[in-house]
Design a protein around this motif. Structure first.
Motif, mmCIF file in Angstrom:
data_model
loop_
_atom_site.group_PDB
_atom_site.id
_atom_site.type_symbol
_atom_site.label_atom_id
_atom_site.label_comp_id
_atom_site.label_asym_id
_atom_site.label_seq_id
_atom_site.Cartn_x
_atom_site.Cartn_y
_atom_site.Cartn_z
ATOM 1 N N LEU A 76 -9.249 9.277 -5.206
ATOM 2 C CA LEU A 76 -10.369 8.638 -4.242
ATOM 3 C C LEU A 76 -10.757 9.632 -3.005
ATOM 4 C CD1 LEU A 76 -9.386 7.435 -1.396
ATOM 5 C CD2 LEU A 76 -8.007 6.063 -2.859
ATOM 6 N N VAL A 77 -12.123 9.320 -2.850
ATOM 7 C CA VAL A 77 -12.760 10.124 -1.538
ATOM 8 C C VAL A 77 -13.266 8.903 -0.556
ATOM 9 C CG1 VAL A 77 -14.380 11.523 -0.978
ATOM 10 C CG2 VAL A 77 -13.316 12.124 -2.806
ATOM 11 N N ASN A 78 -12.992 8.992 0.737
ATOM 12 C CA ASN A 78 -13.356 7.870 1.511
ATOM 13 C C ASN A 78 -14.385 8.682 2.507
ATOM 14 O OD1 ASN A 78 -14.021 5.687 3.155
ATOM 15 N ND2 ASN A 78 -11.830 5.639 4.027
ATOM 16 N N PRO A 83 -12.173 3.062 7.961
ATOM 17 C CA PRO A 83 -10.784 3.128 7.135
ATOM 18 C C PRO A 83 -10.954 2.011 5.990
ATOM 19 C CG PRO A 83 -10.414 2.121 9.305
ATOM 20 C CD PRO A 83 -11.983 2.480 9.339
ATOM 21 N N VAL A 84 -10.313 2.760 4.919
ATOM 22 C CA VAL A 84 -10.182 1.908 3.650
ATOM 23 C C VAL A 84 -8.795 1.967 2.999
ATOM 24 C CG1 VAL A 84 -10.671 1.907 1.061
ATOM 25 C CG2 VAL A 84 -12.555 2.429 3.005
ATOM 26 N N THR A 85 -8.320 0.545 2.747
ATOM 27 C CA THR A 85 -6.832 0.518 2.430
ATOM 28 C C THR A 85 -6.871 0.238 0.707
ATOM 29 O OG1 THR A 85 -6.090 -0.510 4.269
ATOM 30 C CG2 THR A 85 -4.729 -0.879 2.185
ATOM 31 N N ALA A 86 -6.378 1.234 0.017
ATOM 32 C CA ALA A 86 -6.276 1.206 -1.530
ATOM 33 C C ALA A 86 -5.013 0.300 -1.746
ATOM 34 C CB ALA A 86 -6.438 2.728 -1.910
ATOM 35 N N TYR A 87 -5.287 -0.499 -2.880
ATOM 36 C CA TYR A 87 -3.955 -1.295 -3.132
ATOM 37 C C TYR A 87 -3.650 -1.119 -4.821
ATOM 38 C CZ TYR A 87 -4.816 -4.135 1.086
ATOM 39 O OH TYR A 87 -4.906 -4.425 2.254
ATOM 40 N N GLN A 88 -2.414 -1.243 -4.922
ATOM 41 C CA GLN A 88 -1.952 -1.299 -6.468
ATOM 42 C C GLN A 88 -2.335 -2.583 -7.013
ATOM 43 O OE1 GLN A 88 2.286 -1.062 -6.636
ATOM 44 N NE2 GLN A 88 1.981 0.105 -8.577
ATOM 45 N N SER A 89 -2.068 -3.685 -6.058
ATOM 46 C CA SER A 89 -2.359 -5.048 -6.688
ATOM 47 C C SER A 89 -4.080 -5.080 -6.635
ATOM 48 C CB SER A 89 -1.729 -6.034 -5.681
ATOM 49 O OG SER A 89 -2.325 -7.126 -5.715
ATOM 50 N N ALA A 90 -4.428 -5.897 -7.836
ATOM 51 C CA ALA A 90 -5.670 -6.200 -8.002
ATOM 52 C C ALA A 90 -6.288 -7.251 -6.836
ATOM 53 C CB ALA A 90 -6.034 -6.747 -9.359
ATOM 54 N N GLU A 91 -5.296 -8.163 -6.491
ATOM 55 C CA GLU A 91 -5.625 -8.857 -5.228
ATOM 56 C C GLU A 91 -5.209 -8.589 -3.777
ATOM 57 O OE1 GLU A 91 -3.020 -9.654 -7.667
ATOM 58 O OE2 GLU A 91 -4.579 -10.434 -8.940
ATOM 59 N N CYS A 92 -5.135 -7.173 -3.686
ATOM 60 C CA CYS A 92 -4.748 -6.663 -2.445
ATOM 61 C C CYS A 92 -3.458 -7.086 -1.837
ATOM 62 C CB CYS A 92 -6.025 -6.986 -1.383
ATOM 63 S SG CYS A 92 -7.492 -6.035 -1.758
ATOM 64 N N ALA A 93 -2.644 -7.471 -2.462
ATOM 65 C CA ALA A 93 -1.177 -8.034 -2.295
ATOM 66 C C ALA A 93 -0.608 -6.864 -1.626
ATOM 67 C CB ALA A 93 -0.749 -8.704 -3.188
ATOM 68 N N GLU A 94 0.147 -7.180 -0.458
ATOM 69 C CA GLU A 94 0.936 -6.136 0.271
ATOM 70 C C GLU A 94 2.359 -5.780 -0.488
ATOM 71 O OE1 GLU A 94 0.481 -6.520 4.437
ATOM 72 O OE2 GLU A 94 -1.702 -6.107 4.465
ATOM 73 N N GLN A 99 -2.097 1.909 0.654
ATOM 74 C CA GLN A 99 -2.212 3.172 1.707
ATOM 75 C C GLN A 99 -3.726 2.976 2.257
ATOM 76 O OE1 GLN A 99 -0.908 6.693 0.192
ATOM 77 N NE2 GLN A 99 -1.642 7.897 2.076
ATOM 78 N N THR A 100 -3.768 3.379 3.447
ATOM 79 C CA THR A 100 -5.105 3.376 4.279
ATOM 80 C C THR A 100 -5.658 4.696 4.650
ATOM 81 O OG1 THR A 100 -4.589 1.377 5.292
ATOM 82 C CG2 THR A 100 -6.202 2.429 6.529
ATOM 83 N N TYR A 101 -6.628 4.780 4.268
ATOM 84 C CA TYR A 101 -7.331 6.270 4.283
ATOM 85 C C TYR A 101 -8.338 6.570 5.165
ATOM 86 C CZ TYR A 101 -4.877 6.859 -0.207
ATOM 87 O OH TYR A 101 -3.972 7.113 -1.262
ATOM 88 N N PRO A 102 -8.356 7.263 6.217
ATOM 89 C CA PRO A 102 -9.467 7.348 7.409
ATOM 90 C C PRO A 102 -10.859 7.575 6.646
ATOM 91 C CG PRO A 102 -7.761 9.104 7.765
ATOM 92 C CD PRO A 102 -7.257 8.504 6.590
ATOM 93 N N TRP A 107 -10.155 13.228 1.245
ATOM 94 C CA TRP A 107 -10.081 13.409 -0.382
ATOM 95 C C TRP A 107 -8.583 13.125 -0.606
ATOM 96 C CZ3 TRP A 107 -13.828 15.173 2.678
ATOM 97 C CH2 TRP A 107 -15.061 15.187 2.231
ATOM 98 N N ALA A 108 -8.299 12.462 -1.660
ATOM 99 C CA ALA A 108 -7.093 12.249 -2.099
ATOM 100 C C ALA A 108 -7.176 12.636 -3.591
ATOM 101 C CB ALA A 108 -6.832 10.766 -1.933
ATOM 102 N N PRO A 109 -6.764 13.659 -4.127
ATOM 103 C CA PRO A 109 -7.135 13.861 -5.619
ATOM 104 C C PRO A 109 -5.637 13.335 -6.383
ATOM 105 C CG PRO A 109 -5.985 15.948 -4.466
ATOM 106 C CD PRO A 109 -6.489 14.761 -3.322
#
Length: 123
Positions: A76-78, A83-94, A99-102, A107-109
């Motif tokens: 991903l690229v933000n 800030p953007v938080t990317a979730y493993q869960s499709a429901e944004c469950a913690e 992980q939050t990206y500024p 750039w997160a390859p």
């Protein structure tokens, strides 16, 4: 009696010593093109495969945005400016990985997990 380095070695040493070092800062990769104001997600690591791009005008801020069913992202690229938080869960469950990206240009390859949803924060 002093020791002198050959000119090429001395020049190389000076170049290394005079190069600014920024902890954790690296130049953005040459791939992973993403326009200013966008969040871009790729299905494969290293910005390969299908790319999905999201603009702030099409996103509800601080709401969970699930990727289309059956899809996920591994890079991903933000560039949203937020800030953007990317979730493993499709429901944004913690309960899964997240992980939050500024938003200043991240750039997160290679994500450490498959991203299935994200949330853009006000600040």
């Amino acid at each position: 009696m002093g020791t002198t380095l050959p000119m090429t070695a001395a020049a190389a040493l000076a170049a290394v010593l005079l190069t600014p070092v920024h902890a954790g800062a690296a130049a953005p990769p040459t791939s992973g093109d993403c326009a200013a104001g966008e969040l871009c997600l790729w299905e494969q690591p290293e910005f390969k495969g299908h790319r999905q791009a999201y603009e702030l005008s099409g996103i509800d801020i601080e709401s969970c945005v699930a990727l289309p069913e059956g899809s996920s992202a591994q890079a991903l690229v933000n560039r949203t400016g937020r800030p953007v938080t990317a979730y493993q869960s499709a429901e944004c469950a913690e309960t899964g990985e997240f992980q939050t990206y500024p938003g200043s240009g991240t750039w997160a390859p290679q994500s450490p997990y498959r991203v299935r949803a994200f949330k853009v924060w006000e600040r």
